[in-house]
Design a protein around this motif. Structure first.
Motif, mmCIF file in Angstrom:
data_model
loop_
_atom_site.group_PDB
_atom_site.id
_atom_site.type_symbol
_atom_site.label_atom_id
_atom_site.label_comp_id
_atom_site.label_asym_id
_atom_site.label_seq_id
_atom_site.Cartn_x
_atom_site.Cartn_y
_atom_site.Cartn_z
ATOM 1 N N GLU A 58 48.608 36.242 47.791
ATOM 2 C CA GLU A 58 47.892 36.268 46.507
ATOM 3 C C GLU A 58 46.749 37.274 46.560
ATOM 4 O O GLU A 58 46.531 38.018 45.603
ATOM 5 C CB GLU A 58 47.347 34.879 46.149
ATOM 6 C CG GLU A 58 48.411 33.901 45.724
ATOM 7 C CD GLU A 58 49.077 33.176 46.886
ATOM 8 O OE1 GLU A 58 48.646 33.360 48.060
ATOM 9 O OE2 GLU A 58 50.045 32.449 46.644
ATOM 10 N N ARG A 59 46.015 37.293 47.668
ATOM 11 C CA ARG A 59 44.889 38.238 47.803
ATOM 12 C C ARG A 59 45.405 39.669 47.811
ATOM 13 O O ARG A 59 44.879 40.544 47.130
ATOM 14 C CB ARG A 59 44.110 37.981 49.099
ATOM 15 C CG ARG A 59 43.097 36.873 49.114
ATOM 16 C CD ARG A 59 43.513 35.674 48.412
ATOM 17 N NE ARG A 59 42.647 34.519 48.530
ATOM 18 C CZ ARG A 59 43.143 33.302 48.582
ATOM 19 N NH1 ARG A 59 44.428 33.078 48.573
ATOM 20 N NH2 ARG A 59 42.332 32.262 48.597
ATOM 21 N N GLU A 62 47.043 40.693 44.252
ATOM 22 C CA GLU A 62 46.049 40.900 43.187
ATOM 23 C C GLU A 62 45.242 42.171 43.441
ATOM 24 O O GLU A 62 44.959 42.926 42.509
ATOM 25 C CB GLU A 62 45.129 39.681 43.072
ATOM 26 C CG GLU A 62 44.146 39.771 41.928
ATOM 27 C CD GLU A 62 44.783 39.866 40.546
ATOM 28 O OE1 GLU A 62 44.039 40.226 39.603
ATOM 29 O OE2 GLU A 62 45.994 39.600 40.360
ATOM 30 N N LEU A 63 44.879 42.409 44.691
ATOM 31 C CA LEU A 63 44.124 43.625 45.003
ATOM 32 C C LEU A 63 44.956 44.868 44.694
ATOM 33 O O LEU A 63 44.460 45.814 44.079
ATOM 34 C CB LEU A 63 43.670 43.622 46.462
ATOM 35 C CG LEU A 63 42.837 44.831 46.874
ATOM 36 C CD1 LEU A 63 41.537 44.907 46.069
ATOM 37 C CD2 LEU A 63 42.537 44.771 48.365
ATOM 38 N N ARG A 65 47.440 45.124 42.607
ATOM 39 C CA ARG A 65 47.619 45.218 41.151
ATOM 40 C C ARG A 65 46.386 45.805 40.472
ATOM 41 O O ARG A 65 46.488 46.734 39.661
ATOM 42 C CB ARG A 65 47.944 43.837 40.581
ATOM 43 C CG ARG A 65 48.373 43.862 39.131
ATOM 44 C CD ARG A 65 48.898 42.509 38.677
ATOM 45 N NE ARG A 65 47.858 41.524 38.462
ATOM 46 C CZ ARG A 65 47.070 41.485 37.391
ATOM 47 N NH1 ARG A 65 47.190 42.397 36.452
ATOM 48 N NH2 ARG A 65 46.161 40.551 37.263
ATOM 49 N N GLN A 66 45.216 45.306 40.822
ATOM 50 C CA GLN A 66 43.987 45.777 40.181
ATOM 51 C C GLN A 66 43.653 47.216 40.583
ATOM 52 O O GLN A 66 43.214 48.013 39.750
ATOM 53 C CB GLN A 66 42.818 44.840 40.503
ATOM 54 C CG GLN A 66 42.972 43.457 39.911
ATOM 55 C CD GLN A 66 43.098 43.477 38.395
ATOM 56 O OE1 GLN A 66 42.588 44.351 37.701
ATOM 57 N NE2 GLN A 66 43.803 42.488 37.868
ATOM 58 N N TYR A 85 37.594 43.314 37.331
ATOM 59 C CA TYR A 85 38.747 42.637 37.932
ATOM 60 C C TYR A 85 39.063 43.182 39.322
ATOM 61 O O TYR A 85 39.425 42.414 40.220
ATOM 62 C CB TYR A 85 39.962 42.723 37.011
ATOM 63 C CG TYR A 85 39.698 42.035 35.690
ATOM 64 C CD1 TYR A 85 39.498 40.655 35.629
ATOM 65 C CD2 TYR A 85 39.597 42.766 34.511
ATOM 66 C CE1 TYR A 85 39.225 40.022 34.429
ATOM 67 C CE2 TYR A 85 39.328 42.137 33.302
ATOM 68 C CZ TYR A 85 39.141 40.764 33.271
ATOM 69 O OH TYR A 85 38.859 40.134 32.078
ATOM 70 N N LEU A 86 38.912 44.473 39.503
ATOM 71 C CA LEU A 86 39.127 45.047 40.834
ATOM 72 C C LEU A 86 38.059 44.539 41.794
ATOM 73 O O LEU A 86 38.353 44.179 42.932
ATOM 74 C CB LEU A 86 39.115 46.579 40.781
ATOM 75 C CG LEU A 86 39.273 47.299 42.122
ATOM 76 C CD1 LEU A 86 40.539 46.866 42.861
ATOM 77 C CD2 LEU A 86 39.263 48.816 41.911
ATOM 78 N N GLU A 88 36.418 41.689 41.621
ATOM 79 C CA GLU A 88 36.715 40.284 41.918
ATOM 80 C C GLU A 88 37.844 40.178 42.942
ATOM 81 O O GLU A 88 37.766 39.387 43.881
ATOM 82 C CB GLU A 88 37.101 39.530 40.643
ATOM 83 C CG GLU A 88 35.949 39.233 39.726
ATOM 84 C CD GLU A 88 36.399 38.624 38.391
ATOM 85 O OE1 GLU A 88 37.610 38.313 38.214
ATOM 86 O OE2 GLU A 88 35.535 38.456 37.517
ATOM 87 N N ALA A 89 38.891 40.961 42.754
ATOM 88 C CA ALA A 89 40.025 40.932 43.682
ATOM 89 C C ALA A 89 39.583 41.391 45.075
ATOM 90 O O ALA A 89 40.011 40.819 46.091
ATOM 91 C CB ALA A 89 41.158 41.815 43.162
ATOM 92 N N THR A 92 37.427 38.617 46.764
ATOM 93 C CA THR A 92 38.299 37.523 47.198
ATOM 94 C C THR A 92 39.078 37.917 48.444
ATOM 95 O O THR A 92 39.211 37.130 49.381
ATOM 96 C CB THR A 92 39.268 37.131 46.058
ATOM 97 O OG1 THR A 92 38.501 36.777 44.913
ATOM 98 C CG2 THR A 92 40.152 35.976 46.447
ATOM 99 N N ALA A 93 39.577 39.139 48.479
ATOM 100 C CA ALA A 93 40.325 39.616 49.646
ATOM 101 C C ALA A 93 39.421 39.717 50.869
ATOM 102 O O ALA A 93 39.818 39.339 51.977
ATOM 103 C CB ALA A 93 40.961 40.972 49.340
#
Length: 177
Positions: A58-59, A62-63, A65-66, A85-86, A88-89, A92-93
């Motif tokens: 997921e991390r 999403e990274l 993708r953003q 969004y980038l 945040e991703a 989180t990563a």
């Protein structure tokens, strides 16, 4: 006939059918005893697959993708200043546990660092920066920033290749549109 009967009798009595030869003294001295309580080491591939399956995917997805979205907009000639969004991703990563394989973790960490550095460069070049740069410096900083985001994406693509080498087959491929 007596030998055959002896083997047959030993097989019926619950004893081993054939005696195991004892190792020669030279062989037994070269062996190192292994403690029975220590678990067998888990291969790196199993640990990476476990990391990926327990939230790493997921991390990572999403990274990717953003970062692809932001970088793609830039390549289309669109101005990008909103990295919400980038960012945040990326946070989180970075906060997630390390990949339990040192070479793979190095690729991941380098990709994260390049993306963070690239975002910082682009933002420092913008008119929204706390201390705006002169126009020429701003253009150079933005170009270097986007170059770093691109390098980060390249390293994430390399990471995808490493994952697949370890046997990770993603359910959703972040590199497909």
């Amino acid at each position: 006939m007596t030998v055959g009967s002896a083997v047959l009798l030993s097989g019926c009595s619950g004893e081993p059918e054939a005696a195991t030869p004892s190792p020669s003294p030279s062989v037994s001295q070269s062996r190192t005893p292994t403690p029975a309580t220590s678990p067998a080491p888990t291969p790196a591939s199993a640990l990476v697959v476990l990391w990926y399956g327990q939230g790493g995917s997921e991390r990572y997805n999403e990274l990717v993708r953003q970062a692809r979205t932001s970088h793609g907009l830039h390549e289309e000639g669109r101005t990008v200043f909103d990295f919400k969004y980038l960012s945040e991703a990326l946070r989180t990563a970075e906060a997630y546990q390390q990949i339990p394989d040192a070479p793979t973790q190095q690729v991941w960490a380098s990709g994260l660092q390049h993306i963070r550095s690239g975002m910082g460069g682009v933002l420092s070049a913008s008119s929204l920066a706390a201390s705006p740069l002169p126009e020429d410096e701003a253009r150079a900083a933005a170009a270097l920033g986007w170059e770093n985001v691109g390098k980060g994406l390249g390293e994430l693509k390399d990471l995808d290749t490493r994952f697949r080498t370890f046997g990770v087959l993603p359910l959703k491929d972040p590199w497909q549109d």
